[in-house]
Motif scaffolding. Sequence first.
Motif, PDB file in Angstrom:
ATOM      1  N   ASP A  17      14.143  25.561 -55.086  1.00 44.16           N
ATOM      2  CA  ASP A  17      15.301  24.768 -54.646  1.00 44.16           C
ATOM      3  C   ASP A  17      15.530  24.951 -53.147  1.00 44.16           C
ATOM      4  OD1 ASP A  17      15.756  23.814 -57.168  1.00 44.16           O
ATOM      5  OD2 ASP A  17      17.410  25.170 -57.626  1.00 44.16           O
ATOM      6  N   LEU A  45      12.755  23.063 -51.188  1.00 46.44           N
ATOM      7  CA  LEU A  45      12.939  21.619 -51.185  1.00 46.44           C
ATOM      8  C   LEU A  45      14.113  21.216 -50.299  1.00 46.44           C
ATOM      9  CD1 LEU A  45      12.311  21.003 -54.979  1.00 46.44           C
ATOM     10  CD2 LEU A  45      10.809  20.322 -53.105  1.00 46.44           C
ATOM     11  N   SER A  46      15.190  21.987 -50.347  1.00 47.80           N
ATOM     12  CA  SER A  46      16.347  21.703 -49.485  1.00 47.80           C
ATOM     13  C   SER A  46      15.967  21.807 -48.018  1.00 47.80           C
ATOM     14  CB  SER A  46      17.486  22.683 -49.791  1.00 47.80           C
ATOM     15  OG  SER A  46      17.953  22.516 -51.110  1.00 47.80           O
ATOM     16  N   LYS A  56      12.946  21.299 -46.706  1.00 42.50           N
ATOM     17  CA  LYS A  56      12.101  20.170 -46.350  1.00 42.50           C
ATOM     18  C   LYS A  56      12.914  18.887 -46.180  1.00 42.50           C
ATOM     19  CE  LYS A  56       7.890  21.969 -46.388  1.00 42.50           C
ATOM     20  NZ  LYS A  56       6.988  21.903 -45.226  1.00 42.50           N
ATOM     21  N   VAL A  57      13.877  18.680 -47.062  1.00 42.73           N
ATOM     22  CA  VAL A  57      14.711  17.478 -46.975  1.00 42.73           C
ATOM     23  C   VAL A  57      15.609  17.546 -45.746  1.00 42.73           C
ATOM     24  CG1 VAL A  57      16.607  16.219 -48.087  1.00 42.73           C
ATOM     25  CG2 VAL A  57      14.653  17.001 -49.454  1.00 42.73           C
ATOM     26  N   PHE A  64      10.593  15.761 -46.114  1.00 45.63           N
ATOM     27  CA  PHE A  64      10.446  15.137 -47.422  1.00 45.63           C
ATOM     28  C   PHE A  64      11.427  13.979 -47.560  1.00 45.63           C
ATOM     29  CE2 PHE A  64       8.685  18.872 -50.185  1.00 45.63           C
ATOM     30  CZ  PHE A  64       7.489  18.789 -49.506  1.00 45.63           C
ATOM     31  N   PRO A 115      13.409  11.368 -50.268  1.00 34.45           N
ATOM     32  CA  PRO A 115      13.916  11.616 -51.627  1.00 34.45           C
ATOM     33  C   PRO A 115      12.823  11.492 -52.683  1.00 34.45           C
ATOM     34  CG  PRO A 115      15.489  10.295 -50.396  1.00 34.45           C
ATOM     35  CD  PRO A 115      14.268  10.413 -49.529  1.00 34.45           C
ATOM     36  N   THR A 134       9.530  11.981 -52.296  1.00 31.10           N
ATOM     37  CA  THR A 134       8.622  13.130 -52.184  1.00 31.10           C
ATOM     38  C   THR A 134       9.270  14.380 -52.762  1.00 31.10           C
ATOM     39  OG1 THR A 134       7.648  12.182 -50.184  1.00 31.10           O
ATOM     40  CG2 THR A 134       7.251  14.519 -50.582  1.00 31.10           C
ATOM     41  N   GLU A 135      10.565  14.528 -52.511  1.00 34.12           N
ATOM     42  CA  GLU A 135      11.289  15.687 -53.050  1.00 34.12           C
ATOM     43  C   GLU A 135      11.255  15.684 -54.570  1.00 34.12           C
ATOM     44  OE1 GLU A 135      14.700  17.911 -54.677  1.00 34.12           O
ATOM     45  OE2 GLU A 135      14.386  15.741 -54.743  1.00 34.12           O
ATOM     46  N   ARG A 136      11.446  14.520 -55.185  1.00 34.49           N
ATOM     47  CA  ARG A 136      11.439  14.438 -56.641  1.00 34.49           C
ATOM     48  C   ARG A 136      10.062  14.770 -57.217  1.00 34.49           C
ATOM     49  NH1 ARG A 136      14.832   9.958 -55.642  1.00 34.49           N
ATOM     50  NH2 ARG A 136      13.073   8.517 -55.696  1.00 34.49           N
ATOM     51  N   THR A 154       7.608  16.525 -55.778  1.00 31.81           N
ATOM     52  CA  THR A 154       7.287  17.935 -55.539  1.00 31.81           C
ATOM     53  C   THR A 154       8.063  18.834 -56.481  1.00 31.81           C
ATOM     54  OG1 THR A 154       6.941  17.393 -53.204  1.00 31.81           O
ATOM     55  CG2 THR A 154       7.127  19.722 -53.768  1.00 31.81           C
ATOM     56  N   ARG A 155       9.309  18.508 -56.738  1.00 27.96           N
ATOM     57  CA  ARG A 155      10.116  19.307 -57.675  1.00 27.96           C
ATOM     58  C   ARG A 155       9.463  19.321 -59.059  1.00 27.96           C
ATOM     59  NH1 ARG A 155      15.099  21.260 -57.641  1.00 27.96           N
ATOM     60  NH2 ARG A 155      15.663  20.095 -55.738  1.00 27.96           N
TER      61      ARG A 155
END
Length: 341
Positions: A61, A64-65, A67-68, A73, A75, A77-79, A81-82
């Motif tokens: 988490d 990802l936070s 990178k965003v 990232f 949205p 790409t974040e989804r 990758t998560r």
Amino acid sequence: MNLGKGIYLRGETYWLNFQLKGERQFISLETSDAAEAVKRAGEMRESPILAPRSDFQTESDRYLSFKVRLNIFSPATERVTRAILQEFSERVGGVPLRDIRAAAAERHYRALQKRVAETTAQIHMRALRAFFNWAVKERIVHKSPFGELKLAKIDHFARLRFCTRTQRDMLIADAPNDDLRFVVFAGFHCGMRKNEIIEARVDWFDLGESGAVHIKNTDTFRIKDRESRFVPLTRQFRDFLRAYLEGKSSDAFALKPDVEHGRWRYRYDFHRPYNDYVTAQKLTWVTAHVMRHTFASLLVQAGVSIFKVARWMGDGVEVVEKHYAHLSPQDRDIDRMLAIT
């Protein structure tokens, strides 16, 4: 205030650095208050065997936070990758990050190879490798389990599937409504990606003498490569846009401006009407991506510079050259050798 040995601030959170059975430990004290950090560190030193271990979900988490927040990232790409990180976490059964070994990475890769295409499996591996490289830099783990993983060799072939001029023009002319005609124009005449077509705003399109579309980031959209670009408009597309955009607010979406963003991936997904249309035309293989390939392929065939095509597509020159250079017209410079004496 004297925080004591091994307590340090990382970002806004205090951490404790200490040795346990000859292994260096880095434990989050989960507080930004110095006094509370000292208290928790003391409790951990008294019973280090009970110290909390880095949690996969917590660290993923945070990754990802990060990178965003840096706009690395999107949205989407974040989804993706998560989901990749979550699948690996479930496979290793919640083992703390620093206890994950290369054998677990190898097993995960082999399992993916049985379930998905090799290219997809390697996308997963690259995402996991990037995450663990970050974890090494953050001193959460000492070594990445993916660092020495050997990936299968993939032969990359040039993209050969694209429409002829006749097929392209037919799909534009026969479109059953203006919304679908806008979609195929944007794909075939500007090389726009699917989400670029969906997120295009009216003010992206300059219909004046220097007519061009300016594909740029907005409050709801981030370009894949993060860099805005200009693509000149053909006369045919410009003539269509004058009527299609008439009466629409400059900050409105060009396609289906009445549709708002929701929980779904795309604000509006033209997949169903588009798919029904190309199926009726017996051209089911013509996806949104094929329209983009057609844009590049026909330009290169016509002798347009690969550098120009790369700029208009928003791709690197080396990418365009690898996929489309074989379509360039025959180069008669070879005949100059006959003039050498």
